[in-house]
Motif scaffolding. Structure first.
Motif, PDB file in Angstrom:
ATOM      1  N   ALA A  47      43.812  44.228  40.722  1.00 27.24           N
ATOM      2  CA  ALA A  47      43.854  45.047  41.932  1.00 27.24           C
ATOM      3  C   ALA A  47      43.188  46.402  41.721  1.00 27.24           C
ATOM      4  O   ALA A  47      42.704  47.022  42.669  1.00 27.24           O
ATOM      5  CB  ALA A  47      45.298  45.237  42.383  1.00 27.24           C
ATOM      6  N   TYR A  48      43.159  46.862  40.482  1.00 32.65           N
ATOM      7  CA  TYR A  48      42.518  48.145  40.176  1.00 32.65           C
ATOM      8  C   TYR A  48      40.994  48.037  40.217  1.00 32.65           C
ATOM      9  O   TYR A  48      40.314  49.040  40.428  1.00 32.65           O
ATOM     10  CB  TYR A  48      42.926  48.617  38.786  1.00 32.65           C
ATOM     11  N   TYR A  49      40.466  46.847  39.978  1.00 33.29           N
ATOM     12  CA  TYR A  49      39.026  46.693  39.766  1.00 33.29           C
ATOM     13  C   TYR A  49      38.298  45.994  40.905  1.00 33.29           C
ATOM     14  O   TYR A  49      37.071  45.915  40.899  1.00 33.29           O
ATOM     15  CB  TYR A  49      38.785  45.934  38.456  1.00 33.29           C
ATOM     16  N   THR A  50      39.034  45.492  41.893  1.00 33.30           N
ATOM     17  CA  THR A  50      38.434  44.850  43.058  1.00 33.30           C
ATOM     18  C   THR A  50      38.409  45.841  44.211  1.00 33.30           C
ATOM     19  O   THR A  50      39.430  46.448  44.534  1.00 33.30           O
ATOM     20  CB  THR A  50      39.239  43.603  43.465  1.00 33.30           C
ATOM     21  N   LYS A  51      37.249  46.005  44.818  1.00 35.16           N
ATOM     22  CA  LYS A  51      37.137  46.970  45.914  1.00 35.16           C
ATOM     23  C   LYS A  51      37.951  46.526  47.126  1.00 35.16           C
ATOM     24  O   LYS A  51      37.938  45.362  47.500  1.00 35.16           O
ATOM     25  CB  LYS A  51      35.678  47.128  46.340  1.00 35.16           C
ATOM     26  N   SER A  52      38.625  47.498  47.727  1.00 36.96           N
ATOM     27  CA  SER A  52      39.297  47.227  48.999  1.00 36.96           C
ATOM     28  C   SER A  52      38.278  47.112  50.117  1.00 36.96           C
ATOM     29  O   SER A  52      38.386  46.244  50.990  1.00 36.96           O
ATOM     30  CB  SER A  52      40.277  48.353  49.333  1.00 36.96           C
ATOM     31  N   ILE A  53      37.310  48.046  50.131  1.00 33.37           N
ATOM     32  CA  ILE A  53      36.207  48.015  51.083  1.00 33.37           C
ATOM     33  C   ILE A  53      34.930  48.337  50.323  1.00 33.37           C
ATOM     34  O   ILE A  53      34.962  49.005  49.284  1.00 33.37           O
ATOM     35  CB  ILE A  53      36.415  49.002  52.254  1.00 33.37           C
ATOM     36  N   SER A  54      33.824  47.901  50.857  1.00 26.65           N
ATOM     37  CA  SER A  54      32.560  48.044  50.136  1.00 26.65           C
ATOM     38  C   SER A  54      32.092  49.482  50.053  1.00 26.65           C
ATOM     39  O   SER A  54      31.252  49.823  49.212  1.00 26.65           O
ATOM     40  CB  SER A  54      31.478  47.192  50.816  1.00 26.65           C
ATOM     41  N   LEU A  55      32.601  50.366  50.926  1.00 25.76           N
ATOM     42  CA  LEU A  55      32.091  51.727  50.991  1.00 25.76           C
ATOM     43  C   LEU A  55      32.676  52.645  49.933  1.00 25.76           C
ATOM     44  O   LEU A  55      32.247  53.789  49.812  1.00 25.76           O
ATOM     45  CB  LEU A  55      32.377  52.324  52.373  1.00 25.76           C
ATOM     46  N   ARG A  56      33.663  52.161  49.194  1.00 26.18           N
ATOM     47  CA  ARG A  56      34.320  53.036  48.213  1.00 26.18           C
ATOM     48  C   ARG A  56      34.481  52.316  46.878  1.00 26.18           C
ATOM     49  O   ARG A  56      34.391  51.093  46.780  1.00 26.18           O
ATOM     50  CB  ARG A  56      35.681  53.500  48.733  1.00 26.18           C
ATOM     51  N   HIS A 171      43.525  46.589  50.999  1.00 26.45           N
ATOM     52  CA  HIS A 171      43.451  45.528  49.997  1.00 26.45           C
ATOM     53  C   HIS A 171      43.986  44.218  50.585  1.00 26.45           C
ATOM     54  O   HIS A 171      44.815  44.222  51.504  1.00 26.45           O
ATOM     55  CB  HIS A 171      44.303  45.898  48.782  1.00 26.45           C
ATOM     56  N   THR A 172      43.556  43.097  50.028  1.00 28.13           N
ATOM     57  CA  THR A 172      44.144  41.822  50.427  1.00 28.13           C
ATOM     58  C   THR A 172      45.578  41.755  49.904  1.00 28.13           C
ATOM     59  O   THR A 172      45.936  42.400  48.910  1.00 28.13           O
ATOM     60  CB  THR A 172      43.338  40.643  49.871  1.00 28.13           C
ATOM     61  N   MET A 173      46.403  40.952  50.566  1.00 30.94           N
ATOM     62  CA  MET A 173      47.819  40.873  50.199  1.00 30.94           C
ATOM     63  C   MET A 173      48.024  40.368  48.781  1.00 30.94           C
ATOM     64  O   MET A 173      49.054  40.645  48.162  1.00 30.94           O
ATOM     65  CB  MET A 173      48.554  39.973  51.198  1.00 30.94           C
ATOM     66  N   ASP A 174      47.058  39.635  48.236  1.00 31.93           N
ATOM     67  CA  ASP A 174      47.185  39.127  46.875  1.00 31.93           C
ATOM     68  C   ASP A 174      47.262  40.256  45.857  1.00 31.93           C
ATOM     69  O   ASP A 174      47.723  40.045  44.727  1.00 31.93           O
ATOM     70  CB  ASP A 174      45.987  38.241  46.518  1.00 31.93           C
ATOM     71  N   TYR A 175      46.808  41.451  46.230  1.00 37.99           N
ATOM     72  CA  TYR A 175      46.721  42.554  45.278  1.00 37.99           C
ATOM     73  C   TYR A 175      47.806  43.612  45.458  1.00 37.99           C
ATOM     74  O   TYR A 175      47.821  44.603  44.719  1.00 37.99           O
ATOM     75  CB  TYR A 175      45.348  43.225  45.388  1.00 37.99           C
TER      76      TYR A 175
END
Length: 704
Positions: A47-56, A171-175
């Motif tokens: 969850a720390y390394y996957t972007k929530s949105i592409s802009l950040r 973030h997606t709920m998985d994270y």
């Protein structure tokens, strides 16, 4: 959250230095504790390394960013000399928060392990704690205090507490996972019907004084702004999910007519069909909170970006035939005042869903009454019509000169009032935060009905190098003790006029317009004409708005931010006596005539055919009127073909100067009454490069 109130931003004043140290120490640790606790809502390391949105960046960046901010600012302030981890302090230094919706950042970073960043945060915490004990402290704390960068770091962390909570919500709920200390509100019910409440006309005054402020503030809070507000009506409640659903059900997202041009581009790119945190499950709507998906709480405020809020207002305006829009920043302050609000108290809960005093989410729009309204502060931020702009007297803090200035682009709108997670400086009446209009920030809106248009202030800083240099040349500082050149010429002209009539004057080749304003101290009416619309735009801006803002190159890409006002220059009283027009000095329109004075400064050696002006200029000056010509006689073929030079060459084997040429042409109708006289001027290019030039001044009286 726990019942223990999150500590408020400290007062900068006090009687006891040691007590203030401990208050700041407590605020520092409590802020870091809360921020680190927020990351406990992440379910796993990925969850720390996957972007929530592409802009950040991914969240690991923000986990490290706020810690490296402390170190980098303390190094810059000279309060520490050794870095903790130079690699981290470079990697985590700059985010990617200021992007358009279609700017995709695909850069790959070798991010460190979560525990490495956690250890870095521990080291930073110990270092700052020691500084709080050791640094000299005098009260009140000012911009120059060694404690200012410490407060800056704490308040910066409070900002990222909120922005990181938004990223976690995206973030997606998985994270993500629920956490006891981040529990959302459990209350919901039928949404109240909104209604309009009248707000009487009034005056608002905002802005801080550096010498008398009570709390830490960001640069954009300082300066002066006063405005008279016409009467208007405002919605009693924030727009709820239920009220916004009417817009969705009316195919508001599919109807282009409701969307502003920029908003329509965003909608088409994003393919949005409803608010981002709404989820359709079968036939039922749900809403995403920070860590949960819950059945739609229709009585909670809707979370939208500016484009969606504006589209709703446009739809409602067309549906009701009323002038519905978002409030301006000034109108929000008027609402704050009529609601009788005050700062968040230190010893008891806030009067709104603010400062994490109640929930880790929004709550019903009819829970917190404030005067006749609800949620003037708290619950969600409120979008305004106002792009952020600097107050009169704005100045950047040298430790963070790009906190606000990148947002002075008319693309970042102010949000007001704070949200449930807003803490510290964010909760103050004076706080001024702005985001790009397509961003999400636990923000919703209320609407107003007003016949008065939204007054939008100018915010742009002139960044064109040539225009900025001329702005400084005309209105800026003195260099090498050389007096301001345009002002000096105007004063020379006024002195030479003596008792002659002084009805009208022409500043020909006025550039940025300083001489135009200065001549208006003496003349009843002054016209400024220049070939460049960009140059006279600066004079027009000063005449209309009273302020001119521009950047000055320091070195390389580093700049200073400058502001000049007519009031500070003593020229506010003459602005109604000046007018600016674009024109060609070699081909002036016939209407420009009947002047008692024409001033032509550094003009003739930049004209394509100066004799066209000089042979006819007498016809534009009243008999007995004056002509002042100033020029360094820098003849260049790129401006004037050699056959059109009026001097600066050999004629019949002898030197023929520009003054010789002026006498030959002007002597038919003018008498030279003063000069030639050398007048110096300096044009600043960078902090270490200046042009020093002598301009030759002659003053001529029309005699025939």
């Amino acid at each position: 959250m726990s019942k223990q109130l999150i500590q408020r931003t400290p007062l900068l004043t006090g009687e006891d230095v040691n007590t203030k140290r401990e208050e700041i120490r407590s605020y520092f640790h409590a802020t870091l504790d809360c921020y680190e606790q927020l990351f406990k809502t992440l379910r796993n390391t990925q969850a720390y390394y996957t972007k929530s949105i592409s802009l950040r960046h991914p969240l690991i960046f923000y986990y490290g960013h706020t810690a490296t901010f402390f170190v980098n600012k303390l190094i810059l302030a000279g309060l520490i000399t050794e870095r903790i981890n130079p690699k981290f302090e470079s990697m985590f230094a700059v985010g990617v928060d200021e992007m358009s919706w279609d700017d995709l950042d695909n850069t790959h970073y070798e991010w460190p392990a979560v525990e490495e960043v956690a250890e870095y945060r521990r080291k930073m915490r110990a270092m700052v704690d020691k500084l709080i004990s050791d640094l000299p402290l005098a009260l009140p704390i000012t911009w120059e205090s060694p404690f200012w960068p410490i407060l800056m770091g704490i308040e910066h962390e409070q900002i990222h507490l909120e922005t990181s909570s938004v990223l976690i919500r995206q973030h997606t709920m998985d994270y993500v996972q629920p956490h006891e200390q981040w529990r959302p509100c459990q209350k919901t019910g039928a949404a109240p019907a909104n209604e309009l409440i009248p707000v009487p006309a009034g005056t608002i005054e905002i802005g801080k004084n550096k010498s008398s402020h009570m709390h830490y503030g960001w640069d954009n809070e300082y300066g002066r702004h006063r405005a008279d507000i016409a009467a208007f009506q405002a919605s009693k409640y924030l727009v709820s999910n239920q009220e916004y659903r009417s817009f969705v059900d009316a195919n508001g997202y599919q109807s282009d007519d409701y969307w502003e041009e920029e908003g329509l581009s965003w909608r088409n790119f994003s393919k949005a069909g409803h608010p981002a945190f709404w989820l359709k499950k079968g036939n039922d709507w749900h809403m995403r909170t920070m860590t949960d998906e819950i059945p739609m709480p229709w009585d909670w405020p809707v979370d939208v970006n500016y484009h969606e809020a504006k589209a709703f207002c446009n739809w409602k305006a067309k549906s009701t035939n009323q002038p519905v829009r978002l409030p301006t920043e000034d109108e929000w302050y008027r609402l704050y005042d009529v609601a009788g609000l005050a700062e968040v108290p230190h010893g008891k809960p806030a009067v709104g869903n603010l400062h994490l005093d109640y929930y880790a989410s929004s709550c019903p729009v009819n829970e917190f009454q404030q005067g006749e309204f609800y949620d003037i502060v708290g619950n969600v931020w409120q979008w305004t019509e106002t792009p952020t702009y600097p107050f009169e007297g704005f100045d950047v803090h040298p430790l963070y000169d790009d906190f606000t200035t990148p947002t002075f682009d008319n693309q970042h709108n102010l949000i007001k009032g704070g949200s449930w997670v807003s803490c510290g400086n964010e909760t103050l009446r004076s706080s001024r935060y702005a985001f790009r209009r397509h961003f999400y920030q636990h923000a919703g809106f209320r609407y107003v009905v007003s016949d008065a248009p939204a007054v939008l202030q100018a915010s742009n800083y002139e960044t064109d190098k040539l225009l900025s240099e001329y702005a400084e040349f005309h209105y800026g500082d003195t260099y090498f003790d050389v007096p301001n050149f345009p002002k000096t010429l105007a004063e020379m002209a006024i002195t030479a006029m003596g008792g002659r009539p002084a009805h009208s004057a022409l500043d020909l080749g006025c550039a940025s317009g300083r001489s135009t304003f200065e001549l208006a101290r003496h003349f009843e009416q002054v016209t400024g004409i220049d070939f460049s619309a960009r140059f006279i735009g600066q004079g027009v801006q000063l005449a209309q708005q009273g302020v001119l803002r521009y950047t000055l190159t320091d070195e390389g890409d580093l700049v200073f931010y400058k502001e000049r006002t007519l009031n500070a220059l003593g020229l506010e009283s003459v602005k109604d006596k000046v007018e600016f027009y674009q024109g060609d000095a070699c081909n002036l329109k016939p209407l420009y005539t009947g002047y008692d004075l024409i001033l032509a400064a550094n003009l003739i050696d930049r004209l394509y055919e100066p004799s066209k002006l000089l042979n006819t200029i007498h016809a534009r000056i009243n008999m007995g009127g004056l002509l002042l010509i100033a020029s360094p006689y820098t003849w260049l073929t790129e401006h004037t073909k050699k056959e059109h030079w009026i001097g600066g060459y050999k004629r019949d084997g002898e030197n023929f100067t520009t003054l010789d040429g002026l006498k030959a042409i002007l002597g038919q109708h003018f008498k030279l009454i003063q000069g030639p006289q050398s007048v110096p001027f300096v044009i600043r290019e960078t902090s270490r490069k200046h042009q020093h030039t002598l301009s030759e001044v002659t003053i001529w009286e029309r005699v025939s």
